[in-house]
Design a protein around this motif. Structure first.
Motif, PDB file in Angstrom:
ATOM      1  N   ALA A  61       7.679   3.304   8.136  1.00 53.04           N
ATOM      2  CA  ALA A  61       7.423   2.409   7.002  1.00 53.04           C
ATOM      3  C   ALA A  61       8.360   1.208   7.001  1.00 53.04           C
ATOM      4  CB  ALA A  61       7.546   3.163   5.685  1.00 53.04           C
ATOM      5  N   VAL A  62       9.597   1.414   7.430  1.00 49.40           N
ATOM      6  CA  VAL A  62      10.565   0.319   7.479  1.00 49.40           C
ATOM      7  C   VAL A  62      10.562  -0.248   8.895  1.00 49.40           C
ATOM      8  CG1 VAL A  62      12.979  -0.339   7.184  1.00 49.40           C
ATOM      9  CG2 VAL A  62      11.971   1.398   5.683  1.00 49.40           C
ATOM     10  N   CYS A  63      10.080  -1.465   9.030  1.00 52.49           N
ATOM     11  CA  CYS A  63      10.033  -2.105  10.352  1.00 52.49           C
ATOM     12  C   CYS A  63      11.395  -2.675  10.729  1.00 52.49           C
ATOM     13  CB  CYS A  63       8.988  -3.217  10.353  1.00 52.49           C
ATOM     14  SG  CYS A  63       7.314  -2.631  10.053  1.00 52.49           S
ATOM     15  N   ALA A  64      12.072  -3.276   9.748  1.00 54.59           N
ATOM     16  CA  ALA A  64      13.401  -3.841   9.999  1.00 54.59           C
ATOM     17  C   ALA A  64      14.189  -3.820   8.702  1.00 54.59           C
ATOM     18  CB  ALA A  64      13.284  -5.266  10.510  1.00 54.59           C
ATOM     19  N   PHE A  65      15.457  -3.469   8.826  1.00 56.65           N
ATOM     20  CA  PHE A  65      16.363  -3.474   7.679  1.00 56.65           C
ATOM     21  C   PHE A  65      17.751  -3.740   8.226  1.00 56.65           C
ATOM     22  CE2 PHE A  65      18.878  -1.043   4.381  1.00 56.65           C
ATOM     23  CZ  PHE A  65      18.664  -1.962   3.366  1.00 56.65           C
ATOM     24  N   SER A  66      18.291  -4.907   7.938  1.00 60.20           N
ATOM     25  CA  SER A  66      19.615  -5.231   8.467  1.00 60.20           C
ATOM     26  C   SER A  66      20.498  -5.794   7.365  1.00 60.20           C
ATOM     27  CB  SER A  66      19.506  -6.218   9.626  1.00 60.20           C
ATOM     28  OG  SER A  66      19.032  -7.461   9.171  1.00 60.20           O
ATOM     29  N   GLY A 117       0.187  -4.160  10.802  1.00 62.40           N
ATOM     30  CA  GLY A 117       1.540  -4.221  11.341  1.00 62.40           C
ATOM     31  C   GLY A 117       2.561  -4.515  10.261  1.00 62.40           C
ATOM     32  N   CYS A 118       3.646  -5.127  10.676  1.00 59.08           N
ATOM     33  CA  CYS A 118       4.787  -5.344   9.795  1.00 59.08           C
ATOM     34  C   CYS A 118       4.656  -6.635   8.993  1.00 59.08           C
ATOM     35  CB  CYS A 118       6.070  -5.401  10.617  1.00 59.08           C
ATOM     36  SG  CYS A 118       6.392  -3.858  11.475  1.00 59.08           S
ATOM     37  N   PHE A 166       0.856  -1.183   0.000  1.00 57.26           N
ATOM     38  CA  PHE A 166       0.000   0.000   0.000  1.00 57.26           C
ATOM     39  C   PHE A 166       0.897   1.240   0.000  1.00 57.26           C
ATOM     40  CE2 PHE A 166      -2.733  -3.199   2.098  1.00 57.26           C
ATOM     41  CZ  PHE A 166      -3.782  -3.172   1.189  1.00 57.26           C
ATOM     42  N   TRP A 167       0.616   2.172  -0.896  1.00 53.70           N
ATOM     43  CA  TRP A 167       1.448   3.349  -1.087  1.00 53.70           C
ATOM     44  C   TRP A 167       1.577   4.202   0.177  1.00 53.70           C
ATOM     45  CZ3 TRP A 167       5.165   5.427  -3.686  1.00 53.70           C
ATOM     46  CH2 TRP A 167       5.373   6.803  -3.636  1.00 53.70           C
ATOM     47  N   PHE A 168       0.474   4.561   0.807  1.00 52.81           N
ATOM     48  CA  PHE A 168       0.539   5.518   1.917  1.00 52.81           C
ATOM     49  C   PHE A 168       1.298   5.004   3.141  1.00 52.81           C
ATOM     50  CE2 PHE A 168      -2.843   7.285  -0.721  1.00 52.81           C
ATOM     51  CZ  PHE A 168      -2.320   8.567  -0.899  1.00 52.81           C
ATOM     52  N   PRO A 169       1.122   3.747   3.565  1.00 52.81           N
ATOM     53  CA  PRO A 169       1.964   3.281   4.672  1.00 52.81           C
ATOM     54  C   PRO A 169       3.457   3.267   4.331  1.00 52.81           C
ATOM     55  CG  PRO A 169       0.052   1.864   4.449  1.00 52.81           C
ATOM     56  CD  PRO A 169       0.056   2.784   3.263  1.00 52.81           C
ATOM     57  N   LEU A 170       3.791   2.987   3.070  1.00 52.03           N
ATOM     58  CA  LEU A 170       5.204   2.951   2.672  1.00 52.03           C
ATOM     59  C   LEU A 170       5.859   4.324   2.677  1.00 52.03           C
ATOM     60  CD1 LEU A 170       5.494   0.468  -0.323  1.00 52.03           C
ATOM     61  CD2 LEU A 170       6.147   0.121   2.052  1.00 52.03           C
ATOM     62  N   VAL A 178       2.831  -3.035   6.554  1.00 55.48           N
ATOM     63  CA  VAL A 178       1.732  -3.345   5.639  1.00 55.48           C
ATOM     64  C   VAL A 178       0.677  -2.252   5.775  1.00 55.48           C
ATOM     65  CG1 VAL A 178      -0.041  -5.023   5.016  1.00 55.48           C
ATOM     66  CG2 VAL A 178       2.219  -5.816   5.765  1.00 55.48           C
ATOM     67  N   THR A 179       0.128  -2.108   6.962  1.00 52.78           N
ATOM     68  CA  THR A 179      -0.746  -0.989   7.346  1.00 52.78           C
ATOM     69  C   THR A 179      -0.560  -0.827   8.856  1.00 52.78           C
ATOM     70  OG1 THR A 179      -2.703  -2.316   7.897  1.00 52.78           O
ATOM     71  CG2 THR A 179      -2.506  -1.580   5.596  1.00 52.78           C
TER      72      THR A 179
END
Length: 97
Positions: free
Chosen positions: A55-60, A80-81, A46-50, A75-76
Motif C-alpha cells: 500500500a505504501v509505495c514510498a515514504f521517506s 499504480g502509485c 480506495f480502502w482495499f488497496p490501502l 491507488v490501485t
C-alpha cells in the motif's frame, strides 16, 4: 521524531478512505502527537488497496530541520502509485511543501 501513516475508512462510502500523516516528538519521557495532516483529499483513496500489501509505495523522512517528508500510496494495482505528496515538518508542525 516519529511518523505514522494511517488509513481511515470513510464513514459515508465503504470503498473510500483517507490517509493521515501524524508526527510525534519525544517529550518528558513519552511520545506525544504534535501534528496531523491528510495526504491528498479526504475520502479520495480506495480502502482495499490501502489496507493490502504494498500500500505504501514510498515514504521517506529526514532528521534535518525542517524535515522533508515524501509519501506515495498505491491507488490501485492496475493504476499504480500516486504522485508523491511532499511535506516538511518544522518544529513538529506539518507544512505542505
Amino acid at each position: 521524531m516519529k511518523y505514522t501513516l494511517t488509513a481511515l475508512r470513510s464513514r459515508t462510502d465503504p470503498l473510500a478512505a483517507s490517509v493521515r500523516l501524524q508526527v510525534f516528538t519525544f517529550d518528558k519521557g513519552a511520545w506525544r502527537e504534535t501534528d496531523r495532516a491528510l495526504v491528498g483529499e479526504a475520502d479520495s483513496w480506495f480502502w482495499f488497496p490501502l489496507t493490502g500489501r504494498h500500500a505504501v509505495c514510498a515514504f521517506s523522512t529526514s532528521s534535518t530541520q525542517p524535515a522533508p517528508v515524501a509519501v506515495s500510496m498505491l491507488v490501485t494495482p492496475s493504476v499504480g502509485c500516486s504522485p508523491t505528496a511532499n511535506f516538511r515538518v518544522d518544529d513538529g508542525r506539518i507544512v505542505p511543501a
